[in-house]
Write a protein that holds these residues in place. Structure first.
Motif, PDB file in Angstrom:
ATOM      1  N   GLY A  92       1.078  -0.972   0.182  1.00 33.02           N
ATOM      2  CA  GLY A  92      -0.078   0.324  -0.033  1.00 33.02           C
ATOM      3  C   GLY A  92       1.008   1.238   0.172  1.00 33.02           C
ATOM      4  O   GLY A  92       0.393   2.232  -0.041  1.00 33.02           O
ATOM      5  N   ARG A  93       1.657   0.987   0.535  1.00 31.36           N
ATOM      6  CA  ARG A  93       3.060   2.833   0.704  1.00 31.36           C
ATOM      7  C   ARG A  93       4.175   2.265  -0.621  1.00 31.36           C
ATOM      8  O   ARG A  93       4.965   2.710  -0.265  1.00 31.36           O
ATOM      9  CB  ARG A  93       3.897   2.042   1.314  1.00 31.36           C
ATOM     10  N   ASP A  94       3.578   1.430  -1.774  1.00 31.77           N
ATOM     11  CA  ASP A  94       4.709   1.202  -3.487  1.00 31.77           C
ATOM     12  C   ASP A  94       4.471   2.437  -3.856  1.00 31.77           C
ATOM     13  O   ASP A  94       3.133   3.076  -4.414  1.00 31.77           O
ATOM     14  CB  ASP A  94       4.181   0.129  -4.252  1.00 31.77           C
ATOM     15  N   ALA A  95       5.641   3.461  -3.995  1.00 31.24           N
ATOM     16  CA  ALA A  95       5.906   4.799  -4.038  1.00 31.24           C
ATOM     17  C   ALA A  95       5.748   4.845  -5.186  1.00 31.24           C
ATOM     18  O   ALA A  95       5.946   5.708  -6.124  1.00 31.24           O
ATOM     19  CB  ALA A  95       7.300   5.477  -3.461  1.00 31.24           C
ATOM     20  N   GLU A  96       5.996   3.455  -6.343  1.00 32.70           N
ATOM     21  CA  GLU A  96       6.066   3.463  -8.108  1.00 32.70           C
ATOM     22  C   GLU A  96       4.588   3.863  -8.297  1.00 32.70           C
ATOM     23  O   GLU A  96       4.437   4.012  -9.304  1.00 32.70           O
ATOM     24  CB  GLU A  96       6.406   1.892  -8.232  1.00 32.70           C
TER      25      GLU A  96
ATOM     26  N   TYR B 186      -7.339   2.119  -9.717  1.00 29.62           N
ATOM     27  CA  TYR B 186      -6.928   1.258  -8.541  1.00 29.62           C
ATOM     28  C   TYR B 186      -6.199   2.571  -7.775  1.00 29.62           C
ATOM     29  O   TYR B 186      -5.392   2.176  -6.898  1.00 29.62           O
ATOM     30  CB  TYR B 186      -5.392   0.315  -8.941  1.00 29.62           C
ATOM     31  N   GLY B 187      -6.158   3.418  -7.473  1.00 23.78           N
ATOM     32  CA  GLY B 187      -5.322   4.766  -6.870  1.00 23.78           C
ATOM     33  C   GLY B 187      -4.177   4.754  -7.154  1.00 23.78           C
ATOM     34  O   GLY B 187      -4.135   5.908  -6.884  1.00 23.78           O
ATOM     35  N   THR B 188      -4.109   4.530  -8.248  1.00 17.43           N
ATOM     36  CA  THR B 188      -2.501   4.419  -8.865  1.00 17.43           C
ATOM     37  C   THR B 188      -1.834   5.486  -9.869  1.00 17.43           C
ATOM     38  O   THR B 188      -2.899   6.875  -9.937  1.00 17.43           O
ATOM     39  CB  THR B 188      -2.015   3.406  -9.888  1.00 17.43           C
ATOM     40  N   LYS B 189      -0.745   6.235  -9.378  1.00 15.90           N
ATOM     41  CA  LYS B 189      -0.626   7.260 -10.266  1.00 15.90           C
ATOM     42  C   LYS B 189      -0.482   6.986 -11.844  1.00 15.90           C
ATOM     43  O   LYS B 189      -0.165   6.160 -11.653  1.00 15.90           O
ATOM     44  CB  LYS B 189       0.419   8.459  -9.992  1.00 15.90           C
ATOM     45  N   HIS B 190      -0.703   8.830 -12.484  1.00 14.64           N
ATOM     46  CA  HIS B 190      -0.841   8.275 -13.811  1.00 14.64           C
ATOM     47  C   HIS B 190       0.863   7.729 -14.489  1.00 14.64           C
ATOM     48  O   HIS B 190       1.595   8.144 -14.136  1.00 14.64           O
ATOM     49  CB  HIS B 190      -0.679   9.754 -14.226  1.00 14.64           C
ATOM     50  N   GLY B 191       0.306   6.908 -15.243  1.00 14.97           N
ATOM     51  CA  GLY B 191       1.838   6.319 -16.195  1.00 14.97           C
ATOM     52  C   GLY B 191       2.024   4.980 -15.463  1.00 14.97           C
ATOM     53  O   GLY B 191       3.256   4.423 -15.740  1.00 14.97           O
ATOM     54  N   ALA B 192       1.471   4.456 -14.046  1.00 13.98           N
ATOM     55  CA  ALA B 192       2.567   3.833 -13.375  1.00 13.98           C
ATOM     56  C   ALA B 192       1.924   2.124 -13.631  1.00 13.98           C
ATOM     57  O   ALA B 192       0.675   1.891 -14.518  1.00 13.98           O
ATOM     58  CB  ALA B 192       1.764   3.668 -11.858  1.00 13.98           C
ATOM     59  N   ASP B 193       2.573   1.293 -13.431  1.00 14.65           N
ATOM     60  CA  ASP B 193       2.932  -0.284 -14.200  1.00 14.65           C
ATOM     61  C   ASP B 193       1.809  -0.821 -13.817  1.00 14.65           C
ATOM     62  O   ASP B 193       1.598  -1.191 -12.018  1.00 14.65           O
ATOM     63  CB  ASP B 193       3.702  -0.902 -13.967  1.00 14.65           C
TER      64      ASP B 193
END
Length: 524
Positions: A391-395, A413-420
């Motif tokens: 949950g704290r994966d900065a990638e 998934y709440g992930t940042k733009h461009g994240a894998d």
């Protein structure tokens, strides 16, 4: 002695020393990890408290899959959703075992489902759990959940100071009603008190320092009980659990015999033992498994949810504006309303990410040599799914230490733009993975949704104020218990109804739930 004898003796000693020097060292092909010491491996640096914090710190130097040597044994820590999917789902056939733990064997004899070794009996228990908790079956449990949720709102209205106890009563009573057909109307009900007392003692044994490292140093198993207090605690827990759960089972037998069934699952199980190859002992421990798996987890989530709302009043305000727009003032939320409340759904997902209830999960064990991320996980290795680290994966996540539900409004998934997003999934990893994924996730999701919506719709939740200054008293979000389960320690807050009209609706709904409670209260 002759020269030949001395030579042989020297060779034997040299061989023993060489073998001992290798004990604790990291074998070829293992994931990297902290430097080891002979014999100990990484035992000297293995965290004894809040292991999830250290596990997450080690991600930076060693990556999302690393290994720890525990004497001659191996532990592997998985700290990304990508590696979790590869390890527990793609390789589920070889990573679905549990470690062999001596204290677990003493107390459960292999009969408790979450900690049981992978094998035929576990599969039978899993099949029974699926029949009880699949999506379709959980629809039949909704009347119980709605009735218990109406009591939770009523209890908070009447006695707002005991938030902690009311939430725990709700969670345990839902599970007790569904499994054993018994409703507990109060937190201090003897049935409830005994369950939580047994659970607390057992968690203390399992937690850090609760027992010596008998699985690393097996000779400790043979120390007499008068010098090993943990043995007496194990014996006490086993005795109390058996007395408690067999009494609940007898209650079900009596209802069946007197034709006073209330359609609890245990009644069905007792009449269909052959279907699951269960004897009376198996039925008892199946009920125990359901209670231990369901009574604490939902309570922990709801307690953390309230804590997050107290710490983030802007989030609470935004969610209440959404609920007021969709629900209005004249009725309380229904489960179906969640589909029209995207920000409330985002809050639920963010609580799962931000405060997982079991931050290092219940460890798995490898049934065979398995390759993950190009590294070897040897047969018999312990495998931790580091949910805190995932949950704290900065990638993946922007500003991962921040509670920020908007991230789930911006991406699936709440992930940042461009994240894998390889490995990301709709079901949070806090429910586990692979063949060991929590069978109660449907029941838990329904409970969480109903109560999160209810609390936001019905109540103002505020920090308590200092009587001298009138200023809010800060809270410590990190003031939690330590061990397998992460639970906020009891905290205080001010809970008031958002309007007199909503207070009236709460009272009416509680009265309307009486027929549901009557079905189960007469069973006690």
């Amino acid at each position: 002695m002759s020269l030949l004898t001395w030579t042989i003796l020297a060779l034997v000693v040299s061989w023993i020393v060489n073998r001992l020097r290798k004990v604790g060292s990291r074998e070829q092909g293992l994931p990297p990890g902290p430097p080891t010491l002979p014999l100990l491996g990484n035992l000297h640096v293995f965290p004894q408290t809040k292991a999830y914090i250290k596990f997450t710190e080690w991600v930076r130097p060693y990556g999302d899959i690393y290994s720890l040597k525990i004497g001659s044994g191996t532990a592997v820590v998985i700290s990304s959703s990508k590696r979790a999917k590869e390890c527990f789902e793609q390789n589920g056939a070889t990573t679905s075992d549990r470690p062999s733990l001596h204290v677990v064997e003493i107390v459960y004899k292999g009969l408790e489902m979450p900690l049981a070794r992978y094998g035929p009996h576990w599969r039978n228990m899993r099949r029974a759990a699926h029949d009880l908790l699949n999506k379709e079956a959980c629809l039949s449990h909704l009347p119980i959940q709605h009735a218990e949720a109406s009591q939770l709102m009523y209890d908070l209205l009447q006695d707002p100071q005991n938030l902690y106890g009311h939430i725990r009563r709700y969670s345990a009573s839902v599970t007790l009603s569904v499994v054993f057909g018994i409703h507990c109307p109060t937190y201090d009900n003897p049935t409830m008190v005994e369950f939580f007392e047994c659970q607390r003692k057992w968690e203390n044994i399992l937690g850090p320092g609760g027992h010596p490292p008998v699985d690393v140093f097996p000779f400790l198993k043979y120390i007499p009980e008068r010098w090993a207090a943990w043995k007496g605690l194990c014996r006490e827990v086993r005795s109390r659990q058996r007395k408690y759960y067999f009494s609940l089972l007898r209650n079900c037998h009596e209802r069946i015999k007197s034709d006073k069934r209330n359609n609890s699952f245990m009644e069905y199980l007792l009449e269909n033992q052959k279907k699951y190859d269960f004897d009376e002992e198996s039925c008892c421990y199946f009920g125990l498994s359901m209670m231990e798996g369901g009574a604490d987890t939902t309570a922990m989530f709801l307690q953390f949810f309230v804590l997050c709302m107290l710490a983030n009043p802007d989030v609470k305000k935004k969610a209440q504006q959404e609920i007021d727009k969709v629900i209005g003032q004249n009725r309380s939320p229904e489960l179906e309303d969640l589909n029209d409340l995207p920000y409330v759904r985002a809050i639920i997902n963010e609580v799962h990410r931000y405060r997982p209830g079991a931050p290092t999960s219940i460890p798995h064990a490898a049934l065979a040599d398995t390759m993950v991320g190009g590294y070897l996980i040897p047969k018999g290795s312990i495998i931790f799914m580091n949910l805190w680290g995932i949950g704290r994966d900065a990638e993946l996540f922007e500003d991962p230490e921040r509670f920020w539900p908007d991230r789930f409004m911006q991406s699936e998934y709440g992930t940042k733009h461009g994240a894998d997003t390889t490995g990301c999934r709709e079901t949070p990893f806090s429910f586990g993975g692979g063949r060991r994924i929590c069978p109660g996730l449907n029941l838990a999701n329904n409970s969480v949704a109903i109560n999160v919506m209810n609390i936001l719709w019905a109540f103002n939740i505020e920090l308590p104020k200092d009587p001298r200054t009138g200023l809010p008293i800060p809270l410590d979000e990190d003031d939690t218990t330590d061990g397998i389960l992460l639970t906020p320690k009891p905290f205080t807050c001010e809970i008031t109804p958002r309007s007199a009209g909503k207070a009236d609706i709460i009272k009416l709904q509680f009265d309307a739930a009486r027929p549901v409670f009557d079905r189960f209260e007469q069973a006690r």
